[in-house]
Design an enzyme around this catalytic site. Structure first.
Site, PDB file in Angstrom:
ATOM      1  N   SER A 124      -9.838  -0.897   6.973  1.00 46.39           N
ATOM      2  CA  SER A 124      -9.271  -0.715   5.629  1.00 46.39           C
ATOM      3  C   SER A 124      -8.578  -1.912   5.018  1.00 46.39           C
ATOM      4  O   SER A 124      -8.237  -1.869   3.837  1.00 46.39           O
ATOM      5  CB  SER A 124      -8.304   0.457   5.629  1.00 46.39           C
ATOM      6  N   LYS A 141       0.865  -1.188   0.000  1.00 45.77           N
ATOM      7  CA  LYS A 141       0.000   0.000   0.000  1.00 45.77           C
ATOM      8  C   LYS A 141       0.896   1.230   0.000  1.00 45.77           C
ATOM      9  O   LYS A 141       1.933   1.243   0.693  1.00 45.77           O
ATOM     10  CB  LYS A 141      -0.882  -0.026   1.250  1.00 45.77           C
ATOM     11  N   SER A 149      -9.656   1.732   2.883  1.00 48.53           N
ATOM     12  CA  SER A 149      -8.791   2.546   2.074  1.00 48.53           C
ATOM     13  C   SER A 149      -7.759   1.752   1.280  1.00 48.53           C
ATOM     14  O   SER A 149      -7.205   2.268   0.314  1.00 48.53           O
ATOM     15  CB  SER A 149      -8.068   3.565   2.951  1.00 48.53           C
TER      16      SER A 149
HETATM   17  N1  GLN Z   1     -13.063   3.735   6.347  1.00 50.07           N
HETATM   18  C1  GLN Z   1     -12.409   4.084   7.572  1.00 50.07           C
HETATM   19  C2  GLN Z   1     -12.033   5.533   7.559  1.00 50.07           C
HETATM   20  O1  GLN Z   1     -12.294   6.168   6.601  1.00 50.07           O
HETATM   21  C3  GLN Z   1     -11.258   3.174   7.807  1.00 50.07           C
HETATM   22  C4  GLN Z   1      -9.970   3.669   7.290  1.00 50.07           C
HETATM   23  C5  GLN Z   1      -8.822   2.773   7.634  1.00 50.07           C
HETATM   24  O2  GLN Z   1      -8.995   1.708   8.232  1.00 50.07           O
HETATM   25  N2  GLN Z   1      -7.621   3.239   7.325  1.00 50.07           N
HETATM   26  O3  GLN Z   1     -11.476   6.018   8.484  1.00 50.07           O
END
Ligand code: GLN
Length: 471
Positions: A172, A73, A148
């Site tokens: 994410s 990532k 994400s």
């Molecule tokens: N969707 C969640 C957020 O927007 C999780 C993001 C993540 O786990 N990095 O914060």
């Protein structure tokens, strides 16, 4: 799609080579470039690493992850490749050191093929917040792959790498894994070093793998876990021994399940599949017990208050002076211009929310209360794991949604995290296991969670569950 474990068996038999494997992945990356899974691919370096791996296999000196092709990532630092975090503010930034996870993978023989697309600074649930355009769902390009770590999920699901690493702060890794039909594992907080992971919310962030098989999940976790002097929040524990834990036969045990109220936000298809999976769990000889996780209405607000507070502090370093892009030329103007143009709308929203909840007049009402609510989530899990070995729940309320469907409604987007935010709030491990598809052929993921540091037990149970849920 072939797992690393399956490839390795063939490579050991000399019926294929690492170079052939890398060439095949590069071809898919090229053919499927519209999926926008990668922000950077280094074909020349991957082929060179593959050649070294082939030499090792030929000489019989192959290491534990020799020839494993990995996508990182793009919030994980790897020297020689750009590091953008999906943000314009880091455009052109080249890191000067390797994240501990990348270093450990390389030392074990893995090949880093490139950097995967993601929501800007890991904030999002659909990959639509990437400044470099969204990654697309491989099975239905009009849908999101989740976020994400959307690019990391697509890279594995579409056959562009054996495995990938993502980061999970509120779901994410697990949510995109569920949407794309692969495994996604968020280990216990502190199991894996965060050194070289650009921080979003430091007290929740965790790196973890995406893979096609539980064996690959276990292997990657064993390679990258363990204490690290460079990260004081990393637990003083040896690396996990998950690969050998998978070989143990699990005896029947008690699995916690959710009462119907927690499933209320779920679509009928996800709900039905969950019910079917409960029968499958019984068929394995396990008992199930309905448990309560108190204060569920507070999970999402607690998560967004605490993570935005931490993000506002962590992102203060992107000031136009130290890293990446700079806009403007007079002192204060540089900071305002760089941050206004460099950060996207979602990141700005979180910085403002975080600054607000930390401000002196509101600290007690929001941030402190958020910390107290977080404690209750952890206590609730302690109570559950005093009665059950694991908690079984869906990963997401729905299958992959359509692109554009939730972008203009942040609350709807945040609600997608309903079933994933509680594990990182409590610091416990959680995995999304592929559990079949809905009537349109879109993947459904089921989640398994255990007590903190019971990562090996979690993976071992997951192997068993997957064997019946994928049948
Ligand atoms: N969707 C969640 C957020 O927007 C999780 C993001 C993540 O786990 N990095 O914060």
């Amino acid at each position: 799609m072939r797992s690393y474990t399956a490839f390795r068996a063939e490579r050991e038999q000399h019926t294929t080579t690492c170079t052939q494997e890398v060439l095949a992945f590069l071809e898919v990356i090229k053919q499927q470039s519209h999926l926008n899974a990668f922000l950077h691919v280094d074909a020349a370096s991957a082929l060179q690493q593959a050649e070294e791996s082939d030499q090792r296999f030929n000489a019989g000196t192959q290491r534990v992850a020799e020839g494993m092709v990995v996508a990182l990532k793009d919030n994980i630092s790897f020297k020689g490749m750009p590091l953008t975090c999906g943000s314009k503010i880091l455009e052109g930034f080249e890191p000067v050191y390797d994240a501990t996870v990348a270093k450990r993978l390389r030392e074990a023989g893995a090949i880093i093929i490139g950097k995967a697309n993601c929501d800007e600074f890991a904030m999002g649930s659909s990959n639509e917040n990437s400044a470099y355009g969204p990654a697309l769902h491989p099975l239905d390009n009009s849908r999101v792959p989740g976020g994400s770590s959307g690019g990391s999920a697509v890279a594995v699901a579409a056959g562009m790498a054996h495995v990938s690493l993502g980061s999970d702060t509120g779901g994410s890794i697990r949510q995109p894994a569920a949407f794309c039909g692969v495994f996604g594992f968020k280990p216990s907080y502190g199991r894996i070093s965060r050194y070289g992971l650009v921080a979003f919310a430091s007290s929740l962030d965790q790196i973890g793998p995406f893979a096609h098989s539980i064996e690959d999940v276990a292997l990657v976790t064993d390679v990258i876990s363990g204490s690290d002097d460079a990260d004081s929040t990393c637990a003083q524990r040896p690396p996990t021994q998950s690969v050998s834990a998978l070989k143990h036969h699990d005896s029947s045990t008690t699995i916690g399940i959710l009462d119907d109220s927690l499933l209320e936000g779920c679509s009928a298809e996800v709900w039905n599949r969950y019910r079917q999976c409960l029968d499958l769990i019984h068929s394995l000889g396990h008992q199930t017990k309905v448990v309560r996780l108190p204060g569920r209405e507070a999970w999402i607000p607690t998560y967004y208050i605490l993570t935005s507070a931490e993000a506002s502090a962590n992102l203060a370093r992107f000031d136009g002076v130290r890293f990446g892009k700079r806009v403007g030329d007079a002192d204060e103007d540089i900071m305002i211009a760089t941050r206004s143009r460099g950060f996207g709308a979602e990141v700005q929203r979180r910085i403002m929310l975080g600054t607000f909840v930390l401000s002196s007049g509101y600290y007690d009402a929001y941030y402190k209360k958020g910390q107290q609510a977080r404690r209750l989530v952890a206590d609730g899990y302690d109570e559950i794991f005093s009665q059950c070995s694991a908690l079984f729940l869906p990963t997401t309320p729905t299958v992959a949604f359509r692109r554009g469907e939730k972008v203009s409604d942040p609350i709807a987007m945040y609600l997608n995290d309903l079933l994933t935010v509680s594990a990182p709030l409590a610091g416990i491990p959680a995995i999304s296991i592929p559990a079949g598809v809905d009537s349109q052929g879109l993947p459904i993921g089921m989640q398994l969670q255990t007590a903190r540091y019971a990562d090996e037990e979690l993976l071992s149970l997951s192997r068993q569950f997957h064997s019946v849920m994928s049948a």
